[in-house]
Design a protein around this motif. Structure first.
Motif, PDB file in Angstrom:
ATOM      1  N   MET A   1      11.577   0.056 -49.051  1.00 51.25           N
ATOM      2  CA  MET A   1      12.293   0.061 -47.528  1.00 51.25           C
ATOM      3  C   MET A   1      13.692   0.430 -47.728  1.00 51.25           C
ATOM      4  O   MET A   1      14.196   1.092 -46.966  1.00 51.25           O
ATOM      5  N   ARG A   2      14.304  -0.199 -48.890  1.00 51.59           N
ATOM      6  CA  ARG A   2      15.550   0.141 -49.089  1.00 51.59           C
ATOM      7  C   ARG A   2      16.068   1.668 -49.452  1.00 51.59           C
ATOM      8  O   ARG A   2      16.889   2.126 -48.945  1.00 51.59           O
ATOM      9  N   ASP A   3      14.953   2.259 -50.070  1.00 48.66           N
ATOM     10  CA  ASP A   3      15.104   3.895 -50.292  1.00 48.66           C
ATOM     11  C   ASP A   3      14.864   4.477 -48.962  1.00 48.66           C
ATOM     12  O   ASP A   3      15.575   5.428 -48.959  1.00 48.66           O
TER      13      ASP A   3
ATOM     14  N   LEU B   1      10.623   3.741 -39.895  1.00 56.16           N
ATOM     15  CA  LEU B   1      10.868   2.535 -40.518  1.00 56.16           C
ATOM     16  C   LEU B   1       9.742   1.385 -39.754  1.00 56.16           C
ATOM     17  O   LEU B   1       9.088   0.466 -40.358  1.00 56.16           O
ATOM     18  N   ALA B   2       9.445   1.522 -38.498  1.00 60.10           N
ATOM     19  CA  ALA B   2       8.514   0.684 -37.623  1.00 60.10           C
ATOM     20  C   ALA B   2       7.154   0.934 -38.195  1.00 60.10           C
ATOM     21  O   ALA B   2       6.469   0.124 -38.167  1.00 60.10           O
ATOM     22  N   ARG B   3       6.698   2.252 -38.684  1.00 55.38           N
ATOM     23  CA  ARG B   3       5.464   2.672 -39.066  1.00 55.38           C
ATOM     24  C   ARG B   3       5.227   1.783 -40.344  1.00 55.38           C
ATOM     25  O   ARG B   3       4.021   1.704 -40.771  1.00 55.38           O
ATOM     26  N   ARG B   4       6.299   1.455 -41.142  1.00 55.61           N
ATOM     27  CA  ARG B   4       6.080   0.759 -42.489  1.00 55.61           C
ATOM     28  C   ARG B   4       5.878  -0.747 -42.347  1.00 55.61           C
ATOM     29  O   ARG B   4       5.510  -1.421 -43.369  1.00 55.61           O
TER      30      ARG B   4
ATOM     31  N   LEU C   1      11.386  -7.391 -40.825  1.00 56.42           N
ATOM     32  CA  LEU C   1      11.410  -6.118 -41.444  1.00 56.42           C
ATOM     33  C   LEU C   1      11.965  -6.673 -42.812  1.00 56.42           C
ATOM     34  O   LEU C   1      13.120  -6.950 -42.910  1.00 56.42           O
ATOM     35  N   HIS C   2      10.997  -6.739 -43.639  1.00 60.24           N
ATOM     36  CA  HIS C   2      11.121  -6.993 -45.330  1.00 60.24           C
ATOM     37  C   HIS C   2      11.994  -5.799 -46.091  1.00 60.24           C
ATOM     38  O   HIS C   2      11.170  -4.707 -46.066  1.00 60.24           O
ATOM     39  N   VAL C   3      13.347  -5.902 -46.401  1.00 60.34           N
ATOM     40  CA  VAL C   3      13.698  -4.740 -47.038  1.00 60.34           C
ATOM     41  C   VAL C   3      13.449  -5.053 -48.689  1.00 60.34           C
ATOM     42  O   VAL C   3      14.110  -5.582 -49.372  1.00 60.34           O
ATOM     43  N   ASP C   4      12.543  -4.252 -49.185  1.00 60.66           N
ATOM     44  CA  ASP C   4      11.921  -4.558 -50.515  1.00 60.66           C
ATOM     45  C   ASP C   4      12.547  -2.879 -50.942  1.00 60.66           C
ATOM     46  O   ASP C   4      13.283  -2.174 -50.487  1.00 60.66           O
TER      47      ASP C   4
END
Length: 180
Positions: free
Chosen positions: A130-132, A143-146, A124-127
């Motif tokens: 994803m941070r937002d 989150l998994a769908r992303r 899970l890369h937090v760009d």
């Protein structure tokens, strides 16, 4: 241990709020922190840390990535044999290059059919996006769908089945069903 002027810190296991707060404090001061959390997959790690009492806002501020892994038994290269079960071949429809194998057992693997393990993982890369999402309290399901389907743990494990490194049954027992 911050007085030692370290650049990185390893926290053995993040299982209570005090330990997680110490890791977050370390991360907030510019250190790279590694820690382990018991969770089923990478998105659920965020949920697990939140359940321990950490706000989603705090998590979004310090997380840069979450790597979830499972160690899956590797077929013994000396005795693995082509799979004859039609159900396994049916599950591999759409992968004509795949030759599924099954475990047999020989002296080399102590008659288990497996020798060593393979790491199956998802990241899970937090760009920024994803941070937002984490800061907004997005559920682990969303989150998994992303995470692209091809990068999910099941898909990575399935590539090992197609490559003849492990069996479909082993993958299902260690990673779960086809759904991520």
């Amino acid at each position: 241990f911050l007085r030692n002027d370290i650049d990185q810190g390893l926290v053995g296991e993040l299982r209570d709020l005090d330990t997680v707060r110490a890791a977050i404090d370390l991360a907030n001061t510019g250190h790279l922190v590694y820690g382990t959390v018991h969770a089923n997959d990478a998105p659920r790690t965020v949920q697990r840390l939140n359940e321990l009492g950490v706000s989603m806002h705090s998590l979004s501020a310090v997380l840069t990535g979450v790597l979830a892994q499972r160690l899956v038994p590797r077929l013994c290269p000396h005795c693995k044999s082509p799979e004859t079960d039609p159900a396994v071949h049916e599950a591999l429809i759409g992968h004509p290059q795949a030759t599924p194998f099954r475990s047999v057992g020989c002296p080399s693997c102590d008659y288990t059919g497996f020798r060593g393990r393979i790491m199956v993982y998802e990241l899970l890369h937090v760009d920024a996006a994803m941070r937002d999402a984490i800061a907004a309290g997005t559920s682990h399901v969303e989150l998994a769908r992303r995470i692209p389907d091809s990068e999910r743990m099941w898909a990575r494990g399935f590539r090992h089945v197609i490559g003849g490194d492990t069996t479909l049954a082993v993958l299902r027992s260690h990673v779960g069903g086809e759904a991520g």
